[in-house]
Design an enzyme around this catalytic site. Structure first.
Site, PDB file in Angstrom:
ATOM      1  N   PHE A   1      -0.485  24.266  38.311  1.00 11.84           N
ATOM      2  CA  PHE A   1      -0.684  25.527  39.024  1.00 11.84           C
ATOM      3  C   PHE A   1       0.650  26.217  39.262  1.00 11.84           C
ATOM      4  O   PHE A   1       1.714  25.600  39.215  1.00 11.84           O
ATOM      5  CB  PHE A   1      -1.424  25.301  40.353  1.00 11.84           C
ATOM      6  N   CYS A   2       0.563  27.514  39.518  1.00  9.78           N
ATOM      7  CA  CYS A   2       1.742  28.322  39.829  1.00  9.78           C
ATOM      8  C   CYS A   2       1.270  29.483  40.697  1.00  9.78           C
ATOM      9  O   CYS A   2       0.174  29.437  41.251  1.00  9.78           O
ATOM     10  CB  CYS A   2       2.427  28.800  38.550  1.00  9.78           C
ATOM     11  N   THR A   3       2.057  30.532  40.810  1.00 10.44           N
ATOM     12  CA  THR A   3       1.714  31.626  41.712  1.00 10.44           C
ATOM     13  C   THR A   3       0.441  32.349  41.284  1.00 10.44           C
ATOM     14  O   THR A   3      -0.522  32.447  42.041  1.00 10.44           O
ATOM     15  CB  THR A   3       2.879  32.629  41.802  1.00 10.44           C
TER      16      THR A   3
END
Length: 248
Positions: free
Chosen positions: A180-182
């Site tokens: 996951f990331c922003t």
């Protein structure tokens, strides 16, 4: 009131200079501020402005069939979080420098926020495999918040991820890994690279942290999500940490 947007699309752009010029002209016409990156692999946008003007800009952009399916994430602030408008042409819309991680060749499997929330509640995926949530962001971002129990890496930039992940490969082998990331753009490349590197148990979180906040709230997440503008970070209700009038 300002409407803030984050959006990207991996798609072949054969004319990045022409597209960048058109995007700049349209964004200026609608008095938008923020940053846009254009490359042969796609477009990445962070723009803010009045709601009507934001709507008009994205209506124009999505009339182009290359961007018709673009997912746009929205949030609001009282004040404009960007100082200016910048449209740049880059080699990549998110720099990773790995030829085996091109989303133009296809996407890695993904998991929706609702399904991930269910897995977090159960402590395992639907097959009974343990979960590892892999944070692909840098250390500065992670300090503002991340998913509970996530694997975080001591990296300063996204290109550092492959080397930093190497010591953890054995621990990930028997788990379902959710990267996951922003907003999802880094997960697209990270998950593809991990698959190409022999890890076939990797998913990406659809829409990233902001998509998770928007769809299911902050369950299983501690803190805020760092953003690259003057709001600094958003809480699970998408409220900004800083919402100051920069003209005051």
């Amino acid at each position: 009131m300002m409407t803030n947007t984050a959006a990207y699309q991996f798609v072949t752009i054969r004319d990045p200079q022409t597209l960048a010029a058109s995007v700049l002209a349209q964004a200026e016409q609608h008095a938008l501020k923020g940053s846009v990156l254009v490359a042969e692999e796609g477009i990445n946008l962070f723009l803010a402005g009045a709601a009507e003007q934001i709507g008009a800009f994205y209506t124009w952009l999505q009339a182009d069939t290359r961007f018709a399916q673009m997912r746009i994430k929205y949030s609001e602030s009282k004040h404009q979080p960007f100082a200016r408008l910048k449209v740049k042409i880059k080699r990549e819309i998110i720099s990773f420098r790995r030829d085996d991680a091109s989303p133009l060749q296809g996407r890695a499997p993904s998991v929706t926020p609702a399904v991930l929330r269910k897995w977090l509640r159960n402590g395992q995926d639907d097959r009974g495999r343990p979960l590892v949530l892999l944070d692909t962001r840098n250390a500065q971002e992670v300090r503002y918040g991340t998913f509970q129990g996530a694997l975080t890496l001591p990296i300063d930039k996204f290109t550092d991820l492959p080397g930093a992940l190497e010591p953890h490969r054995a621990a990930l082998a028997d788990a379902t890994v959710v990267s996951f990331c922003t907003g999802g753009i880094r997960c697209e490349k990270a998950a593809l690279w991990m698959q190409a590197d022999g890890m076939d148990n990797v998913l990406q979180l659809e829409g990233g942290i902001l998509g998770y906040f928007e769809e299911v709230g902050g369950e299983g997440y501690d803190g805020r999500c760092f953003v690259f503008d003057e709001r600094v970070a958003l809480d699970p209700e998408l409220n900004p940490l800083v919402d100051a009038d920069r003209t005051a």
